[in-house]
Motif scaffolding. Sequence first.
Motif, PDB file in Angstrom:
ATOM      1  N   ASP A 298       0.937  -1.275   0.017  1.00  0.00           N
ATOM      2  CA  ASP A 298       0.037   0.124  -0.102  1.00  0.00           C
ATOM      3  C   ASP A 298       0.877   1.187  -0.081  1.00  0.00           C
ATOM      4  O   ASP A 298       0.711   2.229   0.928  1.00  0.00           O
ATOM      5  N   ASN A 299       1.873   1.230  -0.882  1.00  0.00           N
ATOM      6  CA  ASN A 299       2.628   2.302  -1.073  1.00  0.00           C
ATOM      7  C   ASN A 299       3.325   2.824   0.259  1.00  0.00           C
ATOM      8  O   ASN A 299       3.444   4.165   0.671  1.00  0.00           O
ATOM      9  N   GLY A 300       3.727   1.692   1.135  1.00  0.00           N
ATOM     10  CA  GLY A 300       4.444   2.091   2.583  1.00  0.00           C
ATOM     11  C   GLY A 300       5.764   2.608   2.359  1.00  0.00           C
ATOM     12  O   GLY A 300       6.131   3.512   3.444  1.00  0.00           O
ATOM     13  N   LYS A 301       6.208   2.635   1.103  1.00  0.00           N
ATOM     14  CA  LYS A 301       7.656   3.218   0.972  1.00  0.00           C
ATOM     15  C   LYS A 301       7.402   4.679   1.077  1.00  0.00           C
ATOM     16  O   LYS A 301       8.491   5.545   1.257  1.00  0.00           O
ATOM     17  N   ASP A 302       6.264   5.427   0.685  1.00  0.00           N
ATOM     18  CA  ASP A 302       6.252   6.828   0.996  1.00  0.00           C
ATOM     19  C   ASP A 302       5.722   7.115   2.437  1.00  0.00           C
ATOM     20  O   ASP A 302       5.789   8.310   2.892  1.00  0.00           O
ATOM     21  N   LYS A 303       5.397   6.320   3.132  1.00  0.00           N
ATOM     22  CA  LYS A 303       5.097   6.430   4.689  1.00  0.00           C
ATOM     23  C   LYS A 303       6.214   6.151   5.795  1.00  0.00           C
ATOM     24  O   LYS A 303       6.022   6.669   6.960  1.00  0.00           O
ATOM     25  N   PHE A 304       7.128   5.096   5.305  1.00  0.00           N
ATOM     26  CA  PHE A 304       8.193   4.777   6.425  1.00  0.00           C
ATOM     27  C   PHE A 304       9.436   5.057   5.866  1.00  0.00           C
ATOM     28  O   PHE A 304       9.878   4.769   4.277  1.00  0.00           O
ATOM     29  N   THR A 305      10.443   5.079   6.528  1.00  0.00           N
ATOM     30  CA  THR A 305      11.958   5.251   6.041  1.00  0.00           C
ATOM     31  C   THR A 305      12.744   4.306   7.108  1.00  0.00           C
ATOM     32  O   THR A 305      12.129   4.064   8.394  1.00  0.00           O
ATOM     33  N   THR A 313      11.035   4.695  11.003  1.00  0.00           N
ATOM     34  CA  THR A 313      10.515   5.924  11.476  1.00  0.00           C
ATOM     35  C   THR A 313       9.285   6.471  10.367  1.00  0.00           C
ATOM     36  O   THR A 313       9.134   5.948   9.188  1.00  0.00           O
ATOM     37  N   VAL A 314       8.272   7.370  10.846  1.00  0.00           N
ATOM     38  CA  VAL A 314       7.291   7.704  10.025  1.00  0.00           C
ATOM     39  C   VAL A 314       7.720   8.752   9.303  1.00  0.00           C
ATOM     40  O   VAL A 314       8.502   9.652   9.598  1.00  0.00           O
ATOM     41  N   SER A 315       7.204   8.739   8.024  1.00  0.00           N
ATOM     42  CA  SER A 315       7.592   9.670   6.827  1.00  0.00           C
ATOM     43  C   SER A 315       6.663  10.237   6.121  1.00  0.00           C
ATOM     44  O   SER A 315       6.759  11.117   4.916  1.00  0.00           O
ATOM     45  N   GLY A 316       5.553   9.725   6.522  1.00  0.00           N
ATOM     46  CA  GLY A 316       4.099  10.244   5.634  1.00  0.00           C
ATOM     47  C   GLY A 316       2.986  10.143   6.520  1.00  0.00           C
ATOM     48  O   GLY A 316       3.071   9.495   7.540  1.00  0.00           O
ATOM     49  N   ARG A 317       1.983  10.786   5.918  1.00  0.00           N
ATOM     50  CA  ARG A 317       0.636  10.915   6.615  1.00  0.00           C
ATOM     51  C   ARG A 317      -0.117   9.354   6.537  1.00  0.00           C
ATOM     52  O   ARG A 317      -0.127   8.720   5.495  1.00  0.00           O
ATOM     53  N   LEU A 318      -0.430   9.034   7.812  1.00  0.00           N
ATOM     54  CA  LEU A 318      -1.172   7.847   7.871  1.00  0.00           C
ATOM     55  C   LEU A 318      -2.543   8.057   8.306  1.00  0.00           C
ATOM     56  O   LEU A 318      -2.845   8.927   8.941  1.00  0.00           O
TER      57      LEU A 318
END
Length: 415
Positions: A298-305, A313-318
């Motif tokens: 679910d495009n998690g690469k945009d949400k986490f690093t 860590t969180v890197s996007g809106r959840l």
Amino acid sequence: MSVQVRDTGNPFKSSVTTLIIAVTDEDDSDPVFQHDIYEITVMENATGSLNTSPAAILAYDQDFGINQTLAYSLQEASAIPTDLSDLLDYFSIDGQTGELSLVRGLDREVVHDVTLIIKAEQANNNVRSAEARVYIVVQDANDNRPEMSASQYQATVVENAPSGSPVLTVTASDKDEGGNAMFMYVLEPSAAFTIDGTTGQVTVSNSSILDRETNNEFTLQVYVVETNTTEKYRSPTSTVLITLLDENDNNPTFTAEIYHANVAQDAANGAVLTQVVATDPDSGSNGEIRYSIIFASDNGKDKFTISADGNITVSGRLDANTVDSYVLVIMAADRGTASRETTAVVIINVINVNSTNEGGTDTNAIIIAVVVCVVVVLAIITTAVVLLKRRRAANENPEENHSSNMELENVVSSS
């Protein structure tokens, strides 16, 4: 001699008599040795009377009628290669007979050859004299032990180095010569390494033992022993310290196959959810690990690093109402020239702080089942890729290539 006398008459009268003249010898000649040069061979450290060649030392007075008594003496001594200051004191000569003796043993390692000058002079007139030379060759006795050139030797070799790989060469010497200086090298213990008894070269004998992660250092003992003497003298023992250099022969290993984390949907960027940890027993860059996210649902690469130390860590809106769970596949890879890697799964549950998700348990169960399938597939793919790399690198080693083929067949059949 006949002497005749006669008168002048005619006929003359004569008479004959015999005249004898005796010649008395005068001391006008020097004595002389029977030989100008005498030779002797003597064993080192020996003492006692010396046998000269081609005959015993003898001089005589050339004035035979007088035949004066002669006195013998030592005049000079010189040696090769070392000229000892007290060399003359090692010898004595009988003043009446000329018999030559060694009163102190000679060390062949110091003195190889000696030259003596001997003198014979008339007892009544020391001006009348003669000289001769005596050449002495000192033969070797086995009176020295061989010695290693160093008390400790150090070397390095890459772990898993093939049998026959050279490691180092040790050296030894023996001050004696010929057969007394012949020896062979001995290495103990010799399970992983062997030594050429003649040259002293140490080589790998069993590469399977050379695993740096099990034992990174080998301490061996080396010495030499005489082979052509009855004494079989042995040198003092020296130490050989061999250190194994690392080869990138281990994959990184995660502390867990699956990690779990919960995060509030309103968590700020930069919030740490969990930390994945992988270790690698190799050293240097072969054991340095870098992390990366190679798959995210679910495009998690945009949400986490993931950071260099494995912190996710969180890197996007959840938004839990849209996606309430993410699956990340994390790869740990070392920094070796031929990098090795492994993977782990991280399941992140997004919590809606404003409401509860009654169906969350069933959803998580489905996600876990999917994740397990993904992990199995990725593990098979990763293993197959690693084995293919080994197979390519082992083209020059048939045994290793055969082993890689067997492993690859096992992986394929097990999948």
